[in-house]
Design a protein around this motif. Structure first.
Motif, PDB file in Angstrom:
ATOM      1  N   LYS A  26       0.908  -0.953  -0.235  1.00 42.48           N
ATOM      2  CA  LYS A  26       0.131  -0.086   0.408  1.00 42.48           C
ATOM      3  C   LYS A  26       0.888   1.336  -0.045  1.00 42.48           C
ATOM      4  CE  LYS A  26      -4.028   2.223   2.734  1.00 42.48           C
ATOM      5  NZ  LYS A  26      -5.116   2.364   3.402  1.00 42.48           N
ATOM      6  N   ASP A  29       2.608   2.048  -3.700  1.00 42.75           N
ATOM      7  CA  ASP A  29       1.016   1.564  -4.393  1.00 42.75           C
ATOM      8  C   ASP A  29       1.098   0.449  -5.289  1.00 42.75           C
ATOM      9  OD1 ASP A  29      -0.534   2.465  -5.710  1.00 42.75           O
ATOM     10  OD2 ASP A  29      -0.156   4.022  -6.940  1.00 42.75           O
ATOM     11  N   GLN A  31      -0.406  -3.074  -6.250  1.00 46.12           N
ATOM     12  CA  GLN A  31      -1.794  -3.328  -6.226  1.00 46.12           C
ATOM     13  C   GLN A  31      -0.630  -4.743  -5.516  1.00 46.12           C
ATOM     14  OE1 GLN A  31      -5.369  -3.024  -6.809  1.00 46.12           O
ATOM     15  NE2 GLN A  31      -5.523  -5.156  -6.137  1.00 46.12           N
ATOM     16  N   VAL A  88      -7.919  -5.235  -0.073  1.00 45.14           N
ATOM     17  CA  VAL A  88      -7.384  -6.005  -1.475  1.00 45.14           C
ATOM     18  C   VAL A  88      -8.016  -7.474  -1.867  1.00 45.14           C
ATOM     19  CG1 VAL A  88      -4.892  -4.880  -0.967  1.00 45.14           C
ATOM     20  CG2 VAL A  88      -6.004  -7.613  -0.415  1.00 45.14           C
ATOM     21  N   ILE A 132      -7.556  -8.252 -13.047  1.00 49.30           N
ATOM     22  CA  ILE A 132      -7.300  -7.010 -11.617  1.00 49.30           C
ATOM     23  C   ILE A 132      -5.566  -6.557 -12.615  1.00 49.30           C
ATOM     24  CG2 ILE A 132      -6.299  -7.087  -9.561  1.00 49.30           C
ATOM     25  CD1 ILE A 132      -7.837  -9.061  -8.901  1.00 49.30           C
ATOM     26  N   ILE A 133      -5.029  -7.284 -12.778  1.00 54.85           N
ATOM     27  CA  ILE A 133      -3.853  -6.048 -13.307  1.00 54.85           C
ATOM     28  C   ILE A 133      -4.091  -5.329 -14.284  1.00 54.85           C
ATOM     29  CG2 ILE A 133      -2.042  -6.684 -14.960  1.00 54.85           C
ATOM     30  CD1 ILE A 133      -2.317  -9.807 -13.998  1.00 54.85           C
ATOM     31  N   ALA A 136      -5.854  -2.311 -13.159  1.00 61.40           N
ATOM     32  CA  ALA A 136      -4.412  -1.541 -12.315  1.00 61.40           C
ATOM     33  C   ALA A 136      -3.422  -0.405 -13.190  1.00 61.40           C
ATOM     34  CB  ALA A 136      -3.963  -2.188 -11.562  1.00 61.40           C
ATOM     35  N   ALA A 139      -5.116   2.234 -14.677  1.00 67.42           N
ATOM     36  CA  ALA A 139      -5.080   3.769 -13.070  1.00 67.42           C
ATOM     37  C   ALA A 139      -4.510   4.039 -13.202  1.00 67.42           C
ATOM     38  CB  ALA A 139      -5.982   3.006 -11.917  1.00 67.42           C
ATOM     39  N   LYS A 140      -2.982   3.770 -13.416  1.00 64.77           N
ATOM     40  CA  LYS A 140      -1.735   4.518 -13.580  1.00 64.77           C
ATOM     41  C   LYS A 140      -1.742   4.763 -14.945  1.00 64.77           C
ATOM     42  CE  LYS A 140       0.218   1.137 -10.455  1.00 64.77           C
ATOM     43  NZ  LYS A 140       1.021   1.935  -9.630  1.00 64.77           N
TER      44      LYS A 140
END
Length: 142
Positions: A26, A29, A31, A88, A132-133, A136, A139-140
């Motif tokens: 966390k 940052d 995941q 998570v 999920i990957i 993530a 989002a980045k």
């Protein structure tokens, strides 16, 4: 023959270690995704003759499997707790694999998958993990 005992403090140490890992991820940052490994006696499915022979031999010579079955919920609960607290994704692979390929050997011992088990695990877990990957990564980029 060895005699095994349930050690609840082991699950607490496990929880503490997972907590440190989750806090570190966390803070950086990263995941984190938690997955609890399958176990031959926990996975509710028809077992192959090879797996049943393994379990019968273990039950005949030691209390290892009884202790494994008593310890399992403690460790599973620890992982679920950390996943909930840190929000998570968490996968109990035993639940994911319930009822699949009954009678086909998936394990070489109580908790290590053979090639068929590993292939099945990879297929099921990657189907859960890739979205999920992707999320993530998206989002980045934003």
């Amino acid at each position: 023959l060895p005699h095994y005992e349930v050690h609840p403090e082991g699950a607490e140490i496990y929880r503490d270690n997972l907590d440190m890992l989750a806090a570190l991820c966390k803070s950086r940052d990263i995941q984190l995704v938690l997955a609890f490994q399958p176990g031959i006696t926990i996975l509710e499915r028809e077992r192959s003759a090879v797996e049943q022979d393994y379990i019968s031999g273990m039950n005949g010579s030691t209390n290892y499997l009884a202790v494994y079955n008593q310890s399992y919920p403690l460790y599973l609960g620890a992982m679920k707790d950390v996943a909930t607290r840190y929000q998570v994704p968490f996968f109990d692979i035993n639940s994911e694999l319930k009822g699949v390929v009954p009678g086909q050997p998936l394990f070489v011992d109580d908790c290590h998958l053979n090639k068929s088990g590993s292939d099945l695990f990879a297929k099921e877990f990657s189907a859960k993990l890739f979205p999920i990957i992707d999320a993530a990564m998206a989002a980045k980029v934003r």
